[in-house]
Every structure is written in structure tokens, then in C-alpha cells.
Design a protein around this motif. Structure first.
Motif, short mmCIF file in Angstrom:
data_model
loop_
_atom_site.label_atom_id
_atom_site.label_comp_id
_atom_site.label_asym_id
_atom_site.label_seq_id
_atom_site.Cartn_x
_atom_site.Cartn_y
_atom_site.Cartn_z
N GLN A 1 -7.86 -1.43 4.03
CA GLN A 1 -7.84 -0.14 4.72
C GLN A 1 -8.09 -0.34 6.20
O GLN A 1 -7.46 0.28 7.04
N ILE B 1 0.85 -1.18 0.00
CA ILE B 1 0.00 0.00 0.00
C ILE B 1 0.88 1.23 0.00
O ILE B 1 1.77 1.40 0.85
N LEU C 1 -7.22 2.55 -1.98
CA LEU C 1 -7.20 2.02 -0.62
C LEU C 1 -8.60 2.08 0.01
O LEU C 1 -8.99 1.19 0.75
N GLU D 1 -2.14 5.75 -0.91
CA GLU D 1 -3.59 5.51 -0.95
C GLU D 1 -4.00 4.52 -2.04
O GLU D 1 -5.14 4.52 -2.49
N THR D 2 -3.04 3.71 -2.49
CA THR D 2 -3.38 2.71 -3.50
C THR D 2 -2.89 1.36 -3.01
O THR D 2 -1.79 1.24 -2.47
N GLN D 3 -3.75 0.37 -3.23
CA GLN D 3 -3.37 -0.99 -2.87
C GLN D 3 -2.95 -1.72 -4.14
O GLN D 3 -3.67 -1.72 -5.12
N SER E 1 -10.72 -0.95 -0.50
CA SER E 1 -10.07 -2.23 -0.21
C SER E 1 -10.44 -2.70 1.19
O SER E 1 -10.78 -1.89 2.07
#
Lengths: 816, 148
Positions: free
Chosen positions: A202, A171, A196, A174-176, A199
Motif C-alpha cells: 500500500q 493490486i 491492500l 483494494e486487494t493484493q 500489505s
């Protein structure tokens, strides 16, 4: 059943209670095992109503084939057997069963305990242990890469947890991003990204802040997330995820999930498994990062260590060689084994006593924790000299020197360039001592020859009268090459030639091949490449070559510096020549003036004396015979001769300001003034003159000349004041302003007529014709003051009187 | 030659290129007290010939006093002094420089070359006569001159 119990109805009741109330499943069998009676617990155990159990042969109740169902034998052996029971489509049940023969009746009793749950727990425990063992195996398998290990661990987890999806995320911002995944979920594949906020992870990250670092969802609907973005996106009904931290920072997650809800809640063991996985991944990533950074550092060090330009050696704490890079080894032509263990200063790198000693000092300093630097030069028998700058520095760990590092850089080229520049600079200094164009030219061309090794150098000077560049000097080689005996015979560069055009353009030009040049100034000379460097407006420097070749940047750089210096030298020489000519002219005119003064003192006086003497003689011998008018004429003639003679004497005095000049010394003006007053004593007494002298600042002056100034000023003051009918009064004062002293000589006479202010200092200019004087006194004063770098002027006071002021230098600090 | 004093006349040599000054000198000596014979030469070369009894001056008397001008054609007074100084016979003759020059270098140069006196010619006739009389007085009567 017992007869006694049977015969006693009370006991019968009690017996029935016992039978029915038992937690064990009790069946009553006949000799064949057919069920005669069953209690309620038996119904639970076997999963059938009591009615269904009755009359059923025991074999039908036990599912597995070959299970021990020979009840009399079991009873006889007092064994406990385990049966798997249950109807088709129902979960299996495990029963531990013991059998007893009822006394006096041909009946058998079986007592069943449901061990299904117990068994499940046991097997789960086994499974856990196996899983952990497997986990351990996977992570410790050396042959597997990290990615392979992760994949296997996910597989292990999925199988063990009975979930279809397992994945690892990273992560960032803010992106998985899915780093690894197993299972068929379309959104959960390696490389897939998701915001995120959409997901499951989070919340996993959020839970990471509490003690429980694992998030679990057993059933999406129970967890109340059916409306959430995460469910919308991934549709996972159950989820088990833990946070990975790397170096204390959230890195990502390890998750197992399924689109189907889970019947059981996640056990502590399962959570621990995930926890272990996150820890292992986190640690491994940390190690990888460290290893990567170590590798980078190591690569950097390696590249430095193995630089071709730098020779590096490393010693232990005694100064013995422990390693050396290829460049260093190549330099001495040795292999590492030959040098290892030797004191570094004993190695061939530091051959020679001086280098040996210097290196040893430097290494000892480094072992004391100090850096050192020195230069050494090698003069190999088979090659040119090489100069090395050597740094020796300590390697310090935890405050202790553990190694010294010796780095040598070859600086031969640098030194060579510096030497050239130095030679250029000192040669440039030589130029300062040249006084003719031809000196400049031979110096400049010699510099060109020595510094850049270009023997064909020649110089021309611009002659403005016919706009032609004339040769003023060259190297001997250049004169030979052009087949002339002296440089001045080299061809001039006339207007219209290529060289003259280059001079006019004022920019340095390289003529690639002289043979192809149009209008060369020297068509017959077998020059090829030639560099023409215009020397501003002064001339041109040309560097030639017998072959076509290029000038290097460095050569051009040096030559351009040389050219600008040469231009300055030519300019200076020209100015000096002009100055010298002017000085000589001045000297000639000064000599002429002195000559004139001498002539005036002798030859002009002679005829004058004749005139006056013979007029006198005429009067004395024939005066009686001549009339009164004739006597008057003769008086005029005598007076004219007298005045003429005074003027001649004055002129002589004027000229002597320069010819009879004395040294400047520090003097107290009071003494000079006093001597002057002594000389004028008679005049002062005759005229009733009073003189007031203030405190006078010391000055640096020629004392005789200062006396002359005072005398002339006093004489003027007395003469003009007395002539105006007043008793003369003279005041002398000084004021000092930094490095000069201003004298003021004021009188109470009629003053200087306004229109004459500056004219009074001109020779033979007199304040008034009525007053006797030669008109040279103030001119002499000005000449003397100017010789002292001072100035003299006249001021007017309100109450009449003349105020003369002049400045003289104050004594310098050293003499003050 | 006229004079009020009898006896052998004093021999005076005057080296002077300016006839005006020669005349003035003659006039002044005429009016003096001493019986003298004035011999005149017009430059340094002639003066040395006279002193050395050479050429046209052969047989001339050795002067008791030599009045020497500095600025003369062919050979100036300083050169004459120099030549006399190098000549053991001539260097004892008393020399009085009589010139119009007040230049320091002339004065110093003359004494350096052993002139006995340095006098500048006065501007007017009276002064000139006075000077000549003083020379006569001092050199011809007061001073004990070297024997001839």
C-alpha cells in the motif's frame, strides 16, 4: 631503525610519533617475520591488540594458506601483497602490505593498508554489473515465458540482495494478489490474496506518486511499523518494493523482503534494480495487453474474413487482388496464387461485361474513399441463378486509401423471398379486379400454384342457407386430381365433415394424412397432406399434396397472407353483388317511376280530357235543357278534371328532376335569378311584387334546375303573399361557408305554419287549400337540391314571412 | 258531312283509337268552314293500309291532311311517321300530330320523322274545337298543299 635516528633522542621521539601516528599498520619484524613491534593502526588492521601482535609469527596473522609471507623476498621484490587476516569468528580483513628492510638493522618493516572496504565495494560493483547483465540475459531469453522470466528475476534479486523472499503483486479493488513469488514465506505464495490495507505494498503505491518510486524498509523496528497491520500479517523486517504501472495506471508491485532485518541500507543500485524490474514488468504487461487486444481484433477480422457466407477480396491501391478469403476462392475454384495481382474486375468473380464494368466503377470509387454497393447475378451453366450483393469500401490509414475490400453476400434466397412476396402482392392486386366468387377462387388458387408451387389448390365458399361450404374454384390440376371436370363439382364440405369443423373453428390446420381423417368431405380423393385455411366467415382455401410432407414456415406465411387477402376479396365480391343487386333494384324502381311519369303524361290525361271535354260538350249542346244545378255540377266536374291534370303535370315535373338532369357547371346565380324573373314578369307585374337581390356567391349546379328552384320558390312567395293581401317583397341572399353556399329566399307573406316545417317539402302537401297550387313545387325544389348534395329547409322570421334556405356546392378551387 | 263551302270536299284522315276524340274531332270539323270528308282509322296498321289503298281500304281517296295520334294499339304514330318517311309516295302527305302527350321525346321524335306540326289536345271542348278550326284554316286554306 636508522642509527642516526637512534642516536639522536629528539629524533627518536619524532620517529616514535611517526610510527605511532601512521595510518598504515606498521609491524616491525625480525628476519623470520616474527613481530617485534606494532603500532596502533596495525592493531586495527590485524584486529588484535598490539600486545597480542608482538612475538607472533607473521604466518599466524595471515589466514589464508599459501599466502606470500616471506618478508625478505617481498621486500627484495618491492612487491605489495594482499593478505586476508583476522581471527576465527571475525569478519575477514583484507590488507595490502608492502615490506621494507630497515637499514643497518636486521629488521623488516611491513606497512599494511586495510583494503577490506575498498575490496567490498569493488566486488559489489562487480556483482551489480553481473546482476544487471544477468537481468538483461533473463529478459532477453526468448525461450522463457513471461512467468518463467519473472521467477528467474525474482531469484536473481533475492540472491543479489541477499533476501529470502521475492514477489510480484497485482493490486485490484483494494486487494493484493501475489502473481509470482519465490521463498518459503507462507503468506507470500503465488495466488495468495490480502487486503491492500494489510500489505506492505500500500505504501509502495503511495510512494509511486513521489519521484522515488521505490519503498525501502531496512529494519521494521527502526521504521516504526512493528504495530502495523502489515507487520502483523507478514512479519517482514526488511522490504524493498517498487510500483508497476501499466498504461499509466497502478498495476501492482515488485518486492524483495526478509523476516530478518538488514544490516546495511539498500543501495541506489539495489533500488535501481527494483525500478528496472517494475519498468520491465509494466512494459511487458502493456505489451501483452496490446497483443491480446490485437489478437482479439485479428481473430475477429480473421473470422469475418473467413466467413463462409461472405466472400471477401482485398485489393491494393490499383485494384489488384492481394488476398481473398476461402469462401471467395471456393466460389471461383481458384487458389490464391492464381488470382493475386490480377485486377479484381478481371477475375472470374465479375465475369460478364456488366459485372466487370460495375465492379471497376465501384473499386475506383472506393479508391477515391467512397463506399459503393451493387448487385450482380451469376447464372452458372450447371446450377441455379445466384444473386450477390457486393459492397466495396476503402481501407483508410492516416487519410490515405491503402486497400479496397470487396465483400459479396449471397442474397439469392432473400431475393427469391422478395420476389415471391412481390408476386403475391401483384397477384393480390389482381384480386381487386375480380367480381365473382369464381374469379376470386381461380385467381387465388393460381397464386397458390405459382408462388409456392402447390398445384393442388381449391377454394370453397360458405353458403349460409344450409351451412355448407361449396366449391367455387380450383387449379386445373386439383380438378383433375379429384377427377371432376369443373371445380364446382368438387365435393361440398357439409356440416359434420372434418373440413367443415376446421372452417367453424376458424384456425388454419394441417391435416398430416388425409387417409386417417374421420368424416372427410372427399373420402375417395387420394389426398395425403392438406393445409386448410379458413377464410374468415367467407369460405376456405385448401392446399393439398399427393404425398405426406410438411409445409415450410415460409409457405405457411405466404399462404396465410394469401388466405386473408382471399377472405377480403370474397367479402368484397359478396358486398359488390349485394350492392349491384340493390343498384339494379333502384334502377328498376327509378325506371318504373319514369315509366309511371310517362304513362301519367299520356294515358292519365286522356280520360281526364274526355271527362272535361264531354262535360263541356254536354253543356254547350244541352245546357239550355238542363237546370242551373246541373250546370253547377258540371262546373265541379270540369274543375276536378283540371286540378287532376295539374297534379299529373306536377308529378311529371317531379320525375323529370332525375330524367332531364343536366351537367353541373360553375354558374353566377344572378343570371339564373334574372332569367327566372323574366319568365315570371307577368305575375310580378300583376301582383306588384318587388324583388331585392344581394350579391350572390357562385355555385356548381345544373343551371336549368337552379332556375326551377328559384321559380318554384318565387311563385310560392308571390302566390301566398299576394293571397294574404300584401304586395309581395322577396329578398335573395347567399352566404358562403367553406365548400358550400347557402341561399336564403325570404318573403313578407304569412309564413309557413309551424306544424308543417318539414312537411312542406313532401309532394302534394300544400300550405293551405285556399291558395291555388299543385303541392309539388317545394318537393321538386328538395329533389333538385338533394341531387346537388345540398339540403333545403324553412326558417321562421320574427316579423312573419317565410324564409327558405338551401345549400349548393361552392365551385371547387380549380374552377373558382 | 256538312259544310258551308261548296266544291270538292277536302279529304282528311284521322288515326285515333279513342272514340271520344274521334267524336270531338267530328264535332269540331262539323262546326268548321270547310267542306271535308273525314276518314277514321283506329291504329297505325289501319292508317298505313288506308294510305296505301290496301285491303278493306282499297279505293279510298288519298288524304289532303293526316291527323295522327301517337298512342295507339298495334302501331303508334311514330312508327307510322317512320313508314311514311321511307315511302316516296306517302312522305309528301301533310301530317299533323294531334296528341295528349307533352313529353319532349314525343315532340322531338315526331319532328325528327318529318311531322309537319305537333299539337296537344286541349283539355276542354272549346279549346279542342278551336284547335281543329285552326288546323282547318291553316292547312286547308292558307297552305299550298302538294298536289294529289
Amino acid at each position: 631503525m636508522d642509527d642516526r635516528l637512534r642516536s639522536d633522542p629528539e629524533l627518536d621521539v619524532a620517529r616514535t610519533d611517526l610510527f605511532e601516528g601512521s595510518r598504515e599498520g606498521i609491524l616491525v619484524h625480525d628476519e623470520t617475520g616474527r613481530v617485534l613491534e606494532a603500532n596502533a593502526s596495525a592493531s586495527d588492521c590485524y584486529g588484535r591488540p598490539v600486545a597480542d601482535l608482538k612475538e607472533t609469527p607473521i604466518e599466524d596473522l595471515v589466514r589464508e594458506d599459501g599466502a606470500a609471507t616471506d618478508l625478505p623476498a617481498i621486500a627484495e621484490q618491492e612487491r605489495t601483497v594482499r593478505w586476508t587476516v583476522g581471527e576465527d569468528g571475525e569478519p575477514d580483513r583484507l590488507l595490502d602490505v608492502s615490506v621494507t628492510r630497515a637499514s643497518s638493522v636486521d629488521q623488516l618493516l611491513s606497512f599494511a593498508t586495510d583494503v577490506t572496504e575498498q575490496q567490498r565495494r569493488e566486488s559489489s560493483l562487480e556483482s551489480n554489473q553481473a546482476t544487471l547483465r544477468r537481468l538483461q540475459e533473463i529478459v532477453s531469453t526468448r525461450e522463457l515465458t513471461f512467468d518463467e522470466k519473472v521467477e528467474r528475476l525474482l531469484e536473481l534479486g533475492c540472491g543479489w540482495l541477499d533476501l529470502s523472499v521475492g514477489y510480484v503483486t497485482q493490486i485490484e479493488a483494494e486487494t493484493q494478489t501475489i502473481e509470482a513469488a519465490i521463498g518459503d514465506h507462507e503468506s507470500i505464495q503465488r495466488g495468495a490474496e490480502a487486503p491492500l490495507t494489510e500489505s506492505y505494498c500500500q505504501h509502495t503505491l503511495a510512494t509511486g506518486e513521489s519521484d522515488d518510486s521505490v519503498r525501502t524498509i531496512q529494519n521494521a523496528s527502526d521504521a516504526g511499523i512493528l504495530d502495523s497491520d502489515e507487520y502483523e500479517r507478514f512479519g517482514l523486517s526488511c522490504y524493498l518494493g517498487g510500483e508497476i504501472t501499466v498504461d499509466g495506471e497502478a498495476y501492482g508491485t515488485v518486492c524483495f523482503a526478509d523476516t530478518d532485518a538488514r544490516e546495511r541500507s539498500f543501495t541506489d543500485m539495489e533500488r535501481t534494480f527494483v525500478d528496472l524490474l517494475t519498468q520491465w514488468i509494466g512494459m511487458t504487461v502493456e505489451q501483452q495487453n496490446q497483443r491480446a487486444s490485437r489478437n482479439r481484433q485479428r481473430a475477429l477480422l480473421e473470422s469475418v474474413f473467413n466467413s463462409q457466407r461472405t466472400q471477401v477480396g482485398i485489393t491494393d491501391t490499383e485494384g489488384r487482388v492481394v488476398d481473398a478469403n476461402d469462401a471467395a476462392l471456393a466460389f471461383v475454384g481458384k487458389d490464391p496464387a492464381a488470382l493475386a495481382g490480377e485486377y479484381v474486375w478481371e477475375t472470374p468473380w465479375f465475369e460478364g461485361e456488366q459485372a466487370h464494368d460495375r465492379c471497376r466503377v465501384a473499386v475506383e470509387r472506393a479508391l477515391d474513399g467512397e463506399m459503393d454497393n451493387f448487385e450482380i447475378s451469376y447464372e452458372p451453366a450447371d446450377g441455379p441463378e445466384a444473386v450477390f450483393s457486393t459492397n466495396v469500401r476503402p481501407v483508410i490509414e492516416d487519410g490515405t486509401v491503402i486497400h479496397t475490400v470487396i465483400e459479396g453476400h449471397e442474397i439469392t434466397e432473400l431475393r427469391k423471398r422478395e420476389e415471391r412476396l412481390e408476386r403475391l402482392s401483384s397477384a393480390t392486386n389482381e384480386l381487386l379486379y375480380t367480381h365473382t366468387e369464381s374469379d376470386v377462387a381461380s385467381t387465388v388458387t393460381a397464386i397458390a400454384q405459382h408462388i409456392i408451387d402447390r398445384p393442388l389448390a381449391a377454394m370453397w365458399s360458405h353458403d349460409e342457407s344450409d351451412d355448407t361450404l361449396r366449391p367455387i374454384g380450383s387449379t386445373a390440376a386439383a380438378a383433375d386430381f379429384a377427377d371432376v371436370t369443373v371445380p364446382e363439382e368438387l365435393p361440398p364440405m357439409k356440416p359434420g365433415t372434418r373440413e367443415k369443423a376446421i372452417f367453424d373453428a376458424g384456425e388454419a390446420v394441417v391435416i398430416e394424412d388425409y387417409r386417417t381423417v374421420e368424416n372427410p368431405s372427399a373420402p375417395g380423393v387420394p389426398l395425403r397432406t392438406m393445409l386448410c385455411l379458413p377464410l374468415e366467415d367467407e369460405g376456405m382455401l385448401c392446399i393439398g399434396s399427393r404425398t405426406v410432407e410438411a409445409f415450410t414456415e415460409s409457405e405457411r406465411f405466404l399462404l396465410e397472407i394469401l388466405a386473408s387477402t382471399a377472405a377480403a376479396a370474397l367479402d368484397r365480391v359478396r358486398r359488390e353483388a349485394e350492392l349491384q343487386a340493390r343498384r339494379e333494384e333502384l334502377e328498376r324502381s327509378n325506371e318504373a317511376l319514369q315509366e309511371f311519369a310517362y304513362v301519367a303524361s299520356h294515358d292519365l290525361q286522356e280520360p281526364l280530357r274526355m271527362v272535361s271535354s264531354y262535360v263541356d260538350l254536354l253543356e254547350s249542346e244541352y245546357g239550355d235543357e238542363l237546370g242551373e244545378e246541373a250546370s253547377e255540377y258540371m262546373a265541379f266536374a270540369v274543375d276536378g278534371a283540371h286540378r287532376m291534370q295539374n297534379m299529373i303535370n306536377a308529378l311529371l315535373q317531379y320525375s323529370r328532376v332525375e330524367t332531364d338532369a343536366g351537367e353541373f357547371t360553375q354558374i353566377a346565380p344572378e343570371q339564373v335569378v334574372q332569367r327566372t324573373l323574366d319568365a315570371l314578369q307577368l305575375r310580378i307585374e300583376e301582383t306588384g311584387t318587388t324583388i331585392e337581390i344581394g350579391t350572390l356567391s357562385p355555385v356548381r349546379a345544373d343551371p336549368d334546375q337552379l332556375g326551377q328552384v328559384f321559380q318554384n320558390l318565387f311563385e310560392n312567395a308571390i302566390r301566398y303573399t299576394a293571397a294574404s293581401g300584401v304586395d309581395p317583397h322577396i329578398e335573395v341572399t347567399t352566404s358562403r361557408d367553406r365548400d358550400q353556399v347557402t341561399f336564403t329566399v325570404a318573403d313578407n307573406g304569412p309564413g309557413v305554419p309551424e306544424e308543417m316545417d318539414d312537411d312542406v317539402f313532401e309532394i302534394f302537401n300544400r300550405g293551405t287549400q285556399e291558395v291555388e297550387g299543385t303541392g309539388v313545387g317545394l318537393a321538386v325544389c328538395r329533389r333538385i337540391v338533394r341531387r346537388h348534395d345540398g339540403r333545403i329547409w324553412v326558417e321562421r322570421s320574427n316579423d312573419a314571412g317565410a324564409i327558405f334556405k338551401f345549400t349548393l356546392p361552392a365551385p371547387t378551387e380549380a374552377t373558382a | 258531312m256538312s259544310g258551308t263551302t261548296a266544291g270538292d270536299p277536302i279529304e282528311i284522315l284521322l288515326a285515333e283509337d279513342n272514340p271520344g276524340d274521334v267524336k270531338l274531332t267530328e264535332k269540331a270539323l262539323e262546326s268548321g268552314q270547310i267542306n271535308n270528308t273525314l276518314h277514321v282509322v283506329n291504329d297505325g296498321v289501319e292508317a298505313l293500309s288506308f294510305l296505301r289503298d290496301e285491303g278493306e281500304y282499297e279505293g279510298t281517296p288519298r288524304p289532303d291532311l293526316f291527323l295522327l295520334d301517337l298512342n295507339m294499339p298495334r302501331m303508334g304514330g311514330q312508327a307510322v311517321l317512320e313508314a311514311m318517311g321511307e315511302d316516296d309516295d306517302l312522305k309528301r302527305i301533310p301530317v299533323v300530330i294531334l296528341t295528349s302527350s307533352e313529353a319532349e321525346e314525343d315532340i322531338l321524335g315526331s319532328y325528327d320523322r318529318h311531322a309537319n306540326a305537333y299539337l296537344t289536345k286541349p283539355v276542354n271542348f272549346e279549346g279542342f274545337v278551336d284547335i281543329v278550326h285552326r288546323i282547318e284554316e291553316f292547312w286547308l286554306t292558307v297552305v299550298k298543299r302538294p298536289p294529289r
